[in-house]
Design a protein around this motif. Structure first.
Motif, short mmCIF file in Angstrom:
data_model
loop_
_atom_site.label_atom_id
_atom_site.label_comp_id
_atom_site.label_asym_id
_atom_site.label_seq_id
_atom_site.Cartn_x
_atom_site.Cartn_y
_atom_site.Cartn_z
N GLY A 57 10.88 -3.21 -2.23
CA GLY A 57 11.83 -2.59 -3.14
C GLY A 57 11.13 -1.90 -4.30
N ILE A 58 11.85 -1.04 -4.97
CA ILE A 58 11.40 -0.39 -6.21
C ILE A 58 12.56 -0.46 -7.20
CG2 ILE A 58 10.76 1.80 -7.31
CD1 ILE A 58 9.33 2.59 -4.73
N TYR A 59 12.25 -0.90 -8.41
CA TYR A 59 13.29 -1.14 -9.42
C TYR A 59 12.84 -0.51 -10.74
CZ TYR A 59 13.81 -4.70 -5.84
OH TYR A 59 13.89 -5.36 -4.63
N ILE B 265 5.00 -3.49 -12.00
CA ILE B 265 6.05 -3.21 -12.98
C ILE B 265 7.33 -2.80 -12.25
CG2 ILE B 265 6.76 -1.68 -14.88
CD1 ILE B 265 3.78 -1.51 -15.62
N TRP B 266 7.16 -2.12 -11.11
CA TRP B 266 8.30 -1.57 -10.38
C TRP B 266 8.59 -2.32 -9.07
CZ3 TRP B 266 9.63 1.19 -14.28
CH2 TRP B 266 8.68 1.89 -15.03
N PHE B 267 7.64 -3.09 -8.59
CA PHE B 267 7.81 -3.89 -7.36
C PHE B 267 7.21 -5.27 -7.64
CE2 PHE B 267 6.07 -4.68 -2.83
CZ PHE B 267 7.17 -5.43 -2.49
N MET B 268 8.05 -6.17 -8.10
CA MET B 268 7.56 -7.42 -8.68
C MET B 268 7.75 -8.66 -7.80
SD MET B 268 10.69 -6.36 -9.58
CE MET B 268 10.36 -5.28 -10.99
N GLU C 290 0.83 -1.21 0.00
CA GLU C 290 0.00 0.00 0.00
C GLU C 290 0.86 1.26 0.00
OE1 GLU C 290 -3.43 0.22 -0.32
OE2 GLU C 290 -3.05 -1.87 -0.88
N VAL C 291 1.93 1.24 0.78
CA VAL C 291 2.83 2.39 0.81
C VAL C 291 3.56 2.53 -0.52
CG1 VAL C 291 4.87 3.38 1.94
CG2 VAL C 291 3.12 2.22 3.30
N ILE C 292 3.98 1.42 -1.10
CA ILE C 292 4.65 1.45 -2.40
C ILE C 292 3.72 2.04 -3.46
CG2 ILE C 292 5.56 0.02 -4.28
CD1 ILE C 292 7.54 0.06 -2.07
N LYS C 293 2.47 1.62 -3.48
CA LYS C 293 1.50 2.12 -4.46
C LYS C 293 1.34 3.63 -4.34
CE LYS C 293 -1.38 -2.06 -4.51
NZ LYS C 293 -2.72 -2.59 -4.14
N ASN C 294 1.14 4.10 -3.12
CA ASN C 294 0.97 5.55 -2.91
C ASN C 294 2.21 6.31 -3.34
OD1 ASN C 294 -1.61 5.23 -1.85
ND2 ASN C 294 -0.88 5.06 0.26
N GLY C 295 3.38 5.75 -3.03
CA GLY C 295 4.62 6.42 -3.39
C GLY C 295 4.84 6.47 -4.89
N ILE D 118 17.37 3.47 -11.30
CA ILE D 118 17.44 3.43 -9.83
C ILE D 118 16.81 2.13 -9.34
CG2 ILE D 118 16.58 4.47 -7.69
CD1 ILE D 118 16.79 7.18 -9.01
N GLY D 119 17.55 1.42 -8.54
CA GLY D 119 17.04 0.21 -7.88
C GLY D 119 17.29 0.30 -6.40
N VAL D 120 16.23 0.14 -5.61
CA VAL D 120 16.36 0.24 -4.15
C VAL D 120 15.65 -0.96 -3.50
CG1 VAL D 120 15.74 1.53 -2.07
CG2 VAL D 120 16.47 2.76 -4.13
N ARG D 121 16.36 -1.65 -2.64
CA ARG D 121 15.75 -2.66 -1.78
C ARG D 121 16.36 -2.50 -0.39
NH1 ARG D 121 16.46 -6.67 -4.71
NH2 ARG D 121 18.27 -7.78 -3.87
N ILE D 122 15.52 -2.61 0.63
CA ILE D 122 15.98 -2.61 2.01
C ILE D 122 15.44 -3.90 2.63
CG2 ILE D 122 16.15 -1.33 4.17
CD1 ILE D 122 15.01 1.12 2.68
#
Length: 541
Positions: free
Chosen positions: A459-461, A424-427, A402-407, A496-500
């Motif tokens: 993550g977002i990729y 597409i960005w968080f698979m 939900e946070v990823i979608k809003n962001g 940009i690729g980010v994963r924590i």
């Protein structure tokens, strides 16, 4: 195989409680190392347990498995077969997880048999006799006394006796080797004269075709890991023995999903080693020209702190390489101005860490990098907040998504938060179980309970070729409309690729971040890198 003296005896020393095992670590010879910046968190000493505590844990595990097998059943566990690297060279040997879970034995050619209905002979270990000529080439082999000291099993027979034992079992006849083939036993020397040796219940069940032979036999027809067990099951089924084949895997999966304090201690040590590796690599990236140089610092730290190995191949990707989920090559350049994603995990005593951080190679996040990073950070926080006893792994994923979608909507990378565009960005999923496998066993339908350990890794990729590949659930018209709408944002964040990723232990009240020592906030990462690299420059490194 690591020497018995080096590692197995370490675990037989003085017990150190869970609250006190994090003592300052003794490092390797500092004359052989570059000066380590003081900001780097050196992994504490490994947890140590005395024989009584350790053996009681193993005996308790075997007892729980035996209870599940029942008096009509028998369990057979084989050690891992060596895996060929090439020609006459094998991969480094790693014991089968479930056999290790019950015995802590790391040697090849071990077979464990549990006979829960046999009060005289409830467990047998089959293993090879020590061979001095072989040891000259491949190193120390367990003596029977050492194997018993490690595992707690007191009935040990020479491995050559396994086939005669099976033959007797098929014919429902008791079996005990000749004394010269019994390597260790707590039974009297004349125990072989006892009529049925305690096999009455098992053979009575087999006579009614109610006997059960438990093996690790996965449902897939051609297992990657358990081919030997599948061959054995197929051969056994061709004989009219009165024993039906049963799969013991669900029993182990259920037990291993809930970690004991001892298991958590080993996992914490693997995480502590991984934390040190991350921090060394973050600072080393200042002068690295290639990803493999950063990766080398991880491998160095794992060896320096006596980790068994990595729990999975390290992922070290800079710039666009960070957008590939399982990028393992480490062959790209490290370039200032790009993010570097590191997903690495040490393994210690068969337990794996799994920790990801994304940091700027030059030490400072750009505005666009920080915007993406903060969304992922907030998603991870949201997932952690809903993780508590009674919740599901899917609840963690849902909260983070939900946070990823809003962001993503705010960034302009999606146009509809209620659709699947965000995939597409968080698979990938947000979480998986963690333990003896990096993707450990356990049901994802299980409600969270204290002692369970899982990852939290949104993550977002923004892959450079993302808009070249139409999702299967979009029409051509929808895809063209979507691409037109998100094109400006895509150009801004492309590459940009980010994963924590953090490792979470479920507690009675929520979760404990086992990886909390490793900086995660933007400001903390930047401050750590700035201070560490400044100190390294002062030290001439």
């Amino acid at each position: 195989m690591k020497s018995f003296v080096i590692k197995s005896l370490i675990c037989c020393s003085l017990l150190i409680g869970l609250e006190s095992f994090r003592t300052p670590s003794v490092t390797a010879n500092n004359d052989l190392q570059p000066t380590t910046p003081s900001i780097v968190r050196i992994a504490p000493l490994a947890p140590i347990f005395d024989d009584r505590t350790r053996l009681a844990e193993l005996a308790g595990r075997r007892a729980r498995v035996a209870e599940a097998v029942g008096t009509k059943g028998i369990l057979i566990l084989f050690s891992t077969e060596p895996r060929v690297y090439t020609n006459d060279v094998n991969y480094e040997y790693r014991q089968e997880n479930n056999l290790y879970y019950l015995t802590s034995l790391k040697q090849n050619n071990a077979t464990v048999v549990l006979l829960p209905g046999n009060e005289q002979l409830s467990e047998i270990l089959f293993m090879p006799r020590r061979n001095p000529a072989l040891e000259t080439w491949t190193g120390h082999m367990y003596s029977a006394e050492e194997a018993s000291q490690i595992s707690g099993i007191k009935e040990i027979w020479e491995s050559s006796e396994f086939e005669p034992f099976l033959s007797a079992l098929r014919n429902r006849q008791p079996y005990r080797p000749k004394p010269e083939h019994i390597l260790l036993s707590a039974r009297p020397a004349d125990a072989g004269t006892v009529s049925m040796l305690g096999f009455e219940k098992l053979f009575a069940a087999a006579a009614k075709n109610e006997g059960e032979l438990y093996l690790l036999v996965p449902s897939e027809s051609d297992s990657r890991e358990y081919k030997r067990e599948q061959r054995f099951a197929a051969d056994w089924s061709r004989s009219a023995s009165g024993f039906g084949i049963k799969n013991i895997t669900p029993v182990f999966d259920n037990l291993r999903q809930r970690k004991s304090p001892m298991e958590i201690a080993f996992m914490q040590h693997a995480i502590d080693i991984t934390t040190e590796a991350h921090e060394r690599a973050w600072l080393g990236a200042a002068t690295a020209k290639w990803e493999y140089e950063v990766d080398a610092l991880v491998a160095y730290t794992f060896k320096l702190r006596n980790a068994d190995h990595w729990g999975y191949p390290s992922i070290v990707g800079c710039g666009p390489n960070a957008t590939t989920l399982h990028y393992e090559e480490s062959q790209g350049p490290v370039t200032s101005g790009n993010l570097l994603l590191m997903d690495v995990g040490a393994e210690y005593e068969h337990y794996s860490a799994d920790v990801t951080r994304t940091f700027p190679a030059n030490g400072r996040f750009s505005t666009s990098q920080a915007e993406v990073y903060q969304i992922v950070y907030d998603a991870q926080e949201a997932g952690a907040k809903v993780a508590k006893p009674g919740a599901l792994i899917s609840d963690v994923h849902r909260a983070a998504s939900e946070v990823i979608k809003n962001g993503l909507l705010k960034l302009g990378l999606i146009t509809d938060r209620d659709s699947t565009q965000y995939r597409i960005w968080f698979m990938h999923g947000t979480s998986h179980w963690l333990g003896m496998n990096v993707h450990d066993v356990g049901s994802y339908g299980s409600k969270l309970e204290p002692g369970m350990v899982f990852t939290n890794e949104p993550g977002i990729y923004v892959r450079p070729d993302a808009l070249d590949n139409k999702p299967s659930n979009m029409s051509d018209a929808e895809w063209e409309k979507f691409k037109t709408a998100v094109k400006p944002a895509f150009e801004k964040y492309k590459g940009i690729g980010v994963r924590i990723e953090d490792d979470m232990l479920v507690t009675p009240d929520g979760v404990k971040w086992l990886t909390e020592a490793l900086p995660r906030k933007i400001a903390d990462i930047e401050a750590f890198i700035a201070k560490g690299r400044a100190e390294a420059r002062q030290n001439g490194n």
